[in-house]
Write a protein that holds these residues in place. Structure first.
Motif, PDB file in Angstrom:
ATOM      1  N   UNK A 292     -10.588  -3.993  -6.834  1.00 51.12           N
ATOM      2  CA  UNK A 292     -11.187  -2.810  -6.238  1.00 51.12           C
ATOM      3  C   UNK A 292     -11.192  -1.718  -7.973  1.00 51.12           C
ATOM      4  N   UNK A 293     -12.382  -1.656  -7.716  1.00 49.36           N
ATOM      5  CA  UNK A 293     -13.275  -0.516  -8.751  1.00 49.36           C
ATOM      6  C   UNK A 293     -13.470   0.808  -8.851  1.00 49.36           C
ATOM      7  N   UNK A 294     -12.207   1.900  -8.541  1.00 48.46           N
ATOM      8  CA  UNK A 294     -12.534   3.136  -7.960  1.00 48.46           C
ATOM      9  C   UNK A 294     -12.640   4.506  -9.084  1.00 48.46           C
ATOM     10  N   UNK A 295     -13.769   5.488  -8.661  1.00 45.80           N
ATOM     11  CA  UNK A 295     -13.890   6.989  -9.299  1.00 45.80           C
ATOM     12  C   UNK A 295     -12.546   7.714  -8.899  1.00 45.80           C
ATOM     13  N   UNK A 296     -11.732   7.975  -9.242  1.00 44.47           N
ATOM     14  CA  UNK A 296     -10.714   9.078  -9.453  1.00 44.47           C
ATOM     15  C   UNK A 296     -10.353  10.547  -9.963  1.00 44.47           C
ATOM     16  N   UNK A 297     -10.261  11.117  -9.965  1.00 44.30           N
ATOM     17  CA  UNK A 297     -10.018  12.363 -10.448  1.00 44.30           C
ATOM     18  C   UNK A 297      -8.221  12.088 -11.552  1.00 44.30           C
ATOM     19  N   UNK A 298      -8.256  12.030 -12.225  1.00 39.32           N
ATOM     20  CA  UNK A 298      -7.409  11.741 -13.046  1.00 39.32           C
ATOM     21  C   UNK A 298      -5.627  12.347 -12.103  1.00 39.32           C
ATOM     22  N   UNK A 299      -5.598  13.369 -11.445  1.00 40.53           N
ATOM     23  CA  UNK A 299      -4.424  13.787 -11.344  1.00 40.53           C
ATOM     24  C   UNK A 299      -4.057  12.752  -9.672  1.00 40.53           C
ATOM     25  N   UNK A 300      -5.301  12.288  -9.257  1.00 33.34           N
ATOM     26  CA  UNK A 300      -4.250  11.397  -8.610  1.00 33.34           C
ATOM     27  C   UNK A 300      -4.210   9.423  -8.655  1.00 33.34           C
ATOM     28  N   UNK A 301      -4.542   9.919  -9.617  1.00 33.70           N
ATOM     29  CA  UNK A 301      -4.685   8.253 -10.245  1.00 33.70           C
ATOM     30  C   UNK A 301      -2.972   7.055 -10.236  1.00 33.70           C
ATOM     31  N   UNK A 302      -2.729   7.637 -10.627  1.00 33.05           N
ATOM     32  CA  UNK A 302      -1.330   7.207  -9.742  1.00 33.05           C
ATOM     33  C   UNK A 302      -0.697   7.208  -8.492  1.00 33.05           C
ATOM     34  N   UNK A 303      -1.325   8.423  -7.369  1.00 33.71           N
ATOM     35  CA  UNK A 303      -0.996   8.489  -6.064  1.00 33.71           C
ATOM     36  C   UNK A 303      -1.701   7.668  -5.132  1.00 33.71           C
ATOM     37  N   UNK A 304      -2.608   7.122  -5.688  1.00 31.73           N
ATOM     38  CA  UNK A 304      -3.540   6.171  -5.590  1.00 31.73           C
ATOM     39  C   UNK A 304      -3.604   5.205  -5.359  1.00 31.73           C
ATOM     40  N   UNK A 305      -2.729   4.229  -6.650  1.00 33.75           N
ATOM     41  CA  UNK A 305      -1.975   3.148  -7.056  1.00 33.75           C
ATOM     42  C   UNK A 305      -1.279   2.500  -6.336  1.00 33.75           C
ATOM     43  N   UNK A 306      -0.456   3.634  -6.025  1.00 33.02           N
ATOM     44  CA  UNK A 306       0.858   3.470  -5.397  1.00 33.02           C
ATOM     45  C   UNK A 306       0.149   3.249  -3.440  1.00 33.02           C
ATOM     46  N   UNK A 307      -0.616   4.369  -3.260  1.00 32.57           N
ATOM     47  CA  UNK A 307      -0.851   4.670  -1.792  1.00 32.57           C
ATOM     48  C   UNK A 307      -1.336   2.269  -1.913  1.00 32.57           C
ATOM     49  N   UNK A 308      -2.228   2.224  -2.386  1.00 33.37           N
ATOM     50  CA  UNK A 308      -3.059   0.802  -2.463  1.00 33.37           C
ATOM     51  C   UNK A 308      -1.902   0.022  -2.356  1.00 33.37           C
ATOM     52  N   UNK A 309      -0.774   0.319  -3.546  1.00 34.04           N
ATOM     53  CA  UNK A 309      -0.015  -1.554  -3.332  1.00 34.04           C
ATOM     54  C   UNK A 309       0.603  -1.176  -1.807  1.00 34.04           C
ATOM     55  N   UNK A 310       1.738   0.299  -1.169  1.00 37.83           N
ATOM     56  CA  UNK A 310       2.261   0.304   0.151  1.00 37.83           C
ATOM     57  C   UNK A 310       1.150  -0.054   0.572  1.00 37.83           C
ATOM     58  N   UNK A 311       0.353   0.085   1.063  1.00 39.36           N
ATOM     59  CA  UNK A 311      -0.943  -0.310   2.273  1.00 39.36           C
ATOM     60  C   UNK A 311      -0.986  -2.079   1.888  1.00 39.36           C
ATOM     61  N   UNK A 312      -0.771  -2.831   1.192  1.00 43.73           N
ATOM     62  CA  UNK A 312      -0.872  -4.017   1.025  1.00 43.73           C
ATOM     63  C   UNK A 312       0.215  -4.548   1.444  1.00 43.73           C
ATOM     64  N   UNK A 313       1.736  -3.917   1.121  1.00 45.08           N
ATOM     65  CA  UNK A 313       2.182  -4.694   1.420  1.00 45.08           C
ATOM     66  C   UNK A 313       3.371  -4.469   3.263  1.00 45.08           C
ATOM     67  N   UNK A 314       3.012  -3.234   3.386  1.00 46.49           N
ATOM     68  CA  UNK A 314       2.821  -3.026   5.025  1.00 46.49           C
ATOM     69  C   UNK A 314       1.774  -3.652   5.409  1.00 46.49           C
ATOM     70  N   UNK A 315       0.330  -4.239   5.390  1.00 50.38           N
ATOM     71  CA  UNK A 315      -0.491  -4.722   6.267  1.00 50.38           C
ATOM     72  C   UNK A 315       0.015  -6.546   6.058  1.00 50.38           C
ATOM     73  N   UNK A 316       0.738  -6.956   4.949  1.00 46.10           N
ATOM     74  CA  UNK A 316       1.353  -8.569   4.922  1.00 46.10           C
ATOM     75  C   UNK A 316       2.393  -8.043   5.757  1.00 46.10           C
ATOM     76  N   UNK A 317       3.305  -7.712   5.573  1.00 46.51           N
ATOM     77  CA  UNK A 317       4.568  -7.548   6.983  1.00 46.51           C
ATOM     78  C   UNK A 317       3.795  -6.859   8.430  1.00 46.51           C
TER      79      UNK A 317
END
Length: 976
Positions: A292-317
């Motif tokens: 995925x390639x996403x245009x984001x505000x600098x402040x929200x980059x880390x939060x967005x990437x953490x959200x992506x990881x948590x969503x992936x793992x939760x959907x898989x489980x």
């Protein structure tokens, strides 16, 4: 986040969607459109020229399009319509609406009426929810515009008629993404002060610890591995879109993605009039990439990437929990297995590795734009600083800068902005992600004890402690549960894949009455291609199937195929109204049939095996069970040999994997043509002296063009490739995303399908589609429809990659006795072999790509490999067409070439003449002899020109042997 969504709305509505149709000086129309915009963000909001949406619009357009705007050569809708230029090749076509008379006679009241209708179409209640309102404008407004004008061609309406390489929709979407990133998330203070945030380009990807797709024993596993990757990425993308906006996802585009539309219809019921329900076939065809390639505000980059990881793992489980529940509650399989057992939950939790990176759009601390006039003292320093931070950066050409400066009127000086460096920013983001991914250090742990019988990786699923004995493992895997063959033992990931189809209703939020049928073929489904190319054989095939079903020796057959009736996994059969689909092709394959055999004797042996604790008796019962099935297999084979004595149509299966060549270079702008290729002819012929040198400069891949490419690729992957694979031919698409294709084909059609896909990829001539402008548009009056009467294609021109693009394919033709996992390994090796193929080029420079490699995997373990360019393949096809029933011709040619090869190219013509003159098959038919001789000569000469001399003899003999093999195996003799 209200302010964030309001700002994005301003960006999305910054440019009126009908502006390319406006007459000159249409001030009132602009004012009418801007009445749609939400109220100012605050009472002290900046002037219109200082809003984030204005800067976002300039970045999206980039400096090239902005400069063209000042040439004072306006292009408006006229009798000739509007020019559209292809995003990659620059080929032109004309956009002309079906009913454009009001636009040509009195456009202002007509457009005012349309704009009023667009305002009236907004569902009630959305005005109080900026997020929902944004989603409606982004997803539903384009549909409503096309409905108002009754013309789907408006989906291609160019953002700027003077530089028509991107649509108004992709331009507005990208403008909204930048506006949101510039405004930032106001929940936290901005490091850049009150003016807003710094936009970043973030990349997120994930990869399996264990190979997810290749470790497959059945096509069911193969499909499930592809689909679960697609589903997980779609879940991540949708979560990010709900948080930061669908426009923020630069790649992949979420517009008209089946899964995204499915979820939108559920989350926003009032959107349903504009979003058609996706078909089950579309929902079950994978198409999302795992990047995925996403245009984001600098402040929200880390939060967005953490959200992506948590969503992936939760959907898989969640998938794992639902599969385990299905197996235990409905199939009584390993009832004592806990969800957190080390062989189940622990293995699943460690299945995925995630990676992400983010790069600033422009150097930190520097403004995103600079006045472009030569008197600006900061301009050179600013340009040099932008060039410095991107490793692949190309210096801004002096000639381009001079044109930009000369094109700006003195009273309205323009700006140079960071959009001109977009291709370098994107390349830098991709390189950064690759570096992080390549630095991974994890290793797959060793599993002590029984391991998967498919992949040999990981512990088999069992309810016991970390380690169990081989005997205990066999005891846990005695019960087949309708998924396993009684001999298999799988790890958690492979078990999840095997059971995926049974939990699809839950994953897609369907209730019990909304059954969703799995759409994947069987290894024997290539029979569909045989029956389609031999319609006169269909009654015989049905007669053979009915004979087997009514045979007194096989009373268990009807029950064994009960779940397969109407499920060939081949849409051309499954959606037909004839009764072919009630006779599944597995009836011709004893090996797969006996796996589902379940008569009284087998049931009794299975019960005894389940209950027996003594290991020796268990082995005895297992042996008796295997012997019983072996007897059934031999009896079935004897019966089938009487009906199909020479070739069984189910003996071979065909898989293909294709990938666009050098797409990363396209995305970086390295392959773009000169600016002049992308402008309307009226501009090129304008005679403006300041424009001429600019037209020769290589065009940049700007943000709007990049966004347009992501969305346009959905035409190719979601409409054209499925149509060719599943409607023109009897195949099934497994994965189609962007320029990647994974498909199931058959022995009788694979070569024609492969050529048509290549022609479609490049926008070349086709009998059913008009290729004007290197888009494909359906020629007929009636669009092809699916089994539910819905059109399979849009009426408008559909995007292809254009004639400057090429694609390479790997293809495997495997005997049914070859395990699927081995065939899949060969498939990706064949794709790599095609990519690596080199042919002599001009000036001695080798040319790669635009090639295919075909591998035939025999049941004996032997492998035949043929590699060549697509143009050589075309000549091979022609030769095959002229000799449909002469396999010995190719065998003799291969043998003669092996003993007496032509010493040089000039000797090929007399060699082929001598060869054909000696063939008895042409006696009395000199025209046929001449046609075959010329086709053979052209094929050998083309292969000679496009193959390394040291490899030529090997490749020629391989292609001739392949031709003999295909001709021989396609010959089906009936024995009534």
């Amino acid at each position: 986040m209200t302010r964030y969504w309001q700002a994005k709305l301003q960006g999305l509505l910054n440019t009126p969607v009908l502006s390319p149709l406006y007459p000159q000086n249409a001030t009132q129309l602009y004012q009418d459109w801007h009445s749609l915009q939400i109220p100012p963000l605050s009472q002290d909001s900046p002037e219109p020229d200082e809003t984030p949406s204005r800067l976002a619009d300039a970045i999206t357009a980039a400096s090239d399009r902005a400069a063209i705007r000042h040439l004072n050569l306006p292009i408006t809708y006229s009798n000739n319509g509007l020019t559209i230029s292809h995003l990659l090749s620059g080929a032109n076509q004309t956009l002309k609406l079906q009913n454009d008379r009001p636009l040509l006679t009195d456009p202002t009241p007509y457009l005012q009426e349309k704009q009023a209708a667009l305002r009236a179409a907004i569902p009630e209640g959305l005005q109080d929810d900026p997020k929902a309102l944004f989603w409606w404008f982004w997803r539903c407004l384009p549909v409503e515009v096309c409905r108002q004008f009754q013309d789907e061609a408006l989906m291609l309406l160019p953002a700027d008629p003077q530089f028509p390489d991107a649509s108004i929709w992709t331009h507005s979407s990208m403008t909204a993404a930048f506006t949101g990133a510039l405004t930032g998330d106001q929940r936290q203070p901005s490091e850049d002060g009150p003016k807003g945030d710094r936009p970043y380009l973030a990349s997120f990807t994930f990869s399996p610890i264990q190979e997810l797709i290749k470790a497959s024993r059945k096509i069911r596993d193969f499909w499930a591995g592809s689909w679960v990757l697609h589903y997980l990425c779609a879940k991540v993308a949708y979560k990010l879109a709900q948080t930061y906006g669908p426009d923020s996802l630069l790649y992949p585009s979420l517009y008209q993605q089946p899964l995204i539309d499915h979820w939108l219809r559920q989350d926003y019921p009032n959107f349903r009039p504009w979003i058609d329900p996706p078909s089950d076939r579309a929902l079950l065809t994978a198409g999302f990439p795992n990047v995925l390639m996403v245009v984001l505000p600098k402040q929200r980059v880390k939060a967005a990437m953490q959200t992506a990881r948590q969503t992936l793992l939760q959907a898989w489980m969640d998938i794992g929990d639902q599969v385990l529940r299905e197996l235990q509650q409905n199939r009584h399989w390993q009832p004592h297995l806990n969800a957190d057992a080390s062989s189940w939950g622990f293995w699943l939790k460690t299945q995925w590795q995630t990676y992400w990176s983010a790069v600033p759009i422009g150097e930190e601390g520097e403004p995103l734009s600079q006045p472009s006039q030569a008197s600006n003292p900061n301009l050179d320093t600013w340009i040099n600083r932008q060039n410095r931070i991107y490793p692949q950066a190309q210096l801004f050409p002096l000639a381009e800068l001079q044109f930009l400066q000369s094109a700006q009127p003195p009273d309205n000086p323009g700006e140079l902005n960071i959009g001109s460096w977009w291709a370098d920013i994107f390349g830098h983001a991709r390189a950064s992600l690759s570096q992080i991914k390549n630095a991974r250090t994890w290793e797959l742990p060793t599993a002590f004890g029984p391991r998967s019988t498919i992949s040999g990786v990981g512990p088999v699923v069992h309810p016991g402690p970390d380690w169990i004995s081989e005997q205990d493992s066999k005891r846990h895997w005695r019960r087949e549960a309708g998924f396993f063959d009684g001999i298999e033992a799988l790890n958690a990931t492979e078990t999840l894949k095997r059971g995926l189809e049974k939990v699809l209703p839950q994953l897609l939020n369907r209730d019990g009455s909304q059954r969703i049928a799995p759409y994947y073929p069987d290894l024997t489904s290539g029979v569909a291609g045989y029956l389609r190319t031999h319609p006169d054989h269909q009654p015989y095939y049905q007669q053979v199937c009915q004979t087997l079903l009514s045979h007194p020796q096989f009373p268990w057959l009807e029950a064994a195929i009960a779940d397969m009736k109407g499920k060939w996994g081949i849409p051309l059969i499954d959606e037909s109204n004839d009764n072919l689909k009630d006779h599944p092709p597995r009836l011709l394959n004893p090996g797969w049939l006996v796996e589902d055999a379940d008569d009284e004797t087998i049931q009794q042996l299975q019960r005894q095996l389940d209950q027996e604790q003594d290991s020796q008796l268990s082995q005895t019962y297992r042996q008796q069970l295997q012997e019983r099935r072996r007897d059934y297999r031999e009896q079935l084979q004897q019966e089938l040999d009487q009906h199909y004595p020479n070739n069984n149509p189910s003996d071979w299966y065909v898989l293909a994997a294709g990938d666009g060549d050098g797409m990363s270079d396209w995305l970086k702008g390295k392959k773009m043509g000169p600016y002049g290729d992308y402008l309307p002819q009226a501009l090129r012929d304008s005679g403006d002296p300041s424009l001429q040198e600019f037209l020769t400069l290589p065009k940049r891949m700007g943000p709007a063009t990049h966004s347009a490419l992501s969305r346009s690729l959905l035409d190719f992957s979601n409409q054209l490739v499925p149509y060719l694979t599943e409607r023109r031919y009897a195949g099934r698409l497994i994965y189609s995303g962007g320029d990647d294709i994974l498909a199931y084909s058959n022995l009788w059609e694979w070569d024609r399908w492969l050529w048509d896909i290549r022609q479609c990829f490049r926008g070349q001539a086709d009998p059913e589609f008009n290729p004007a402008g290197q888009y494909w548009q359906w020629r007929g009056d009636d669009l092809p429809q699916d089994g539910q009467g819905r059109p399979l294609l849009s009426r408008r021109p559909l995007f292809t990659l254009g004639e400057r693009s090429t694609i390479s394919f790997g293809l495997v033709i495997a005997h049914h006795s070859v395990p699927l996992a081995i065939a899949l390994g060969h498939l990706w090796d064949a794709e790599t072999g095609a990519k690596d193929h080199q042919s002599p080029g001009p000036n001695g420079q080798p040319q790669g790509k635009d090639a295919l490699q075909v591998r035939v995997l025999y049941g004996s373990g032997n492998c035949l490999t043929a590699t060549g360019k697509f143009s050589s393949f075309q000549q091979w096809q022609t030769l095959m067409t002229l000799t449909p029933d002469q396999p010995s011709l190719f065998e003799l040619a291969a043998s003669l070439w092996n003993d007496h090869p032509a010493p040089k190219r000039a000797a090929i013509a007399p060699w082929t003449q001598a060869f054909c003159q000696r063939r008895d098959s042409f006696s009395g038919d000199p025209n046929a002899q001449q046609a075959v001789q010329q086709a053979l000569q052209r094929f050998i000469e083309r292969l000679w020109d496009q193959t390394d001399p040291k490899d030529f003899d090997r490749e020629l003999k391989a292609w001739l042997k392949l031709a003999a093999f295909i001709q021989r195996k396609r010959t089906i003799t009936l024995n009534p």
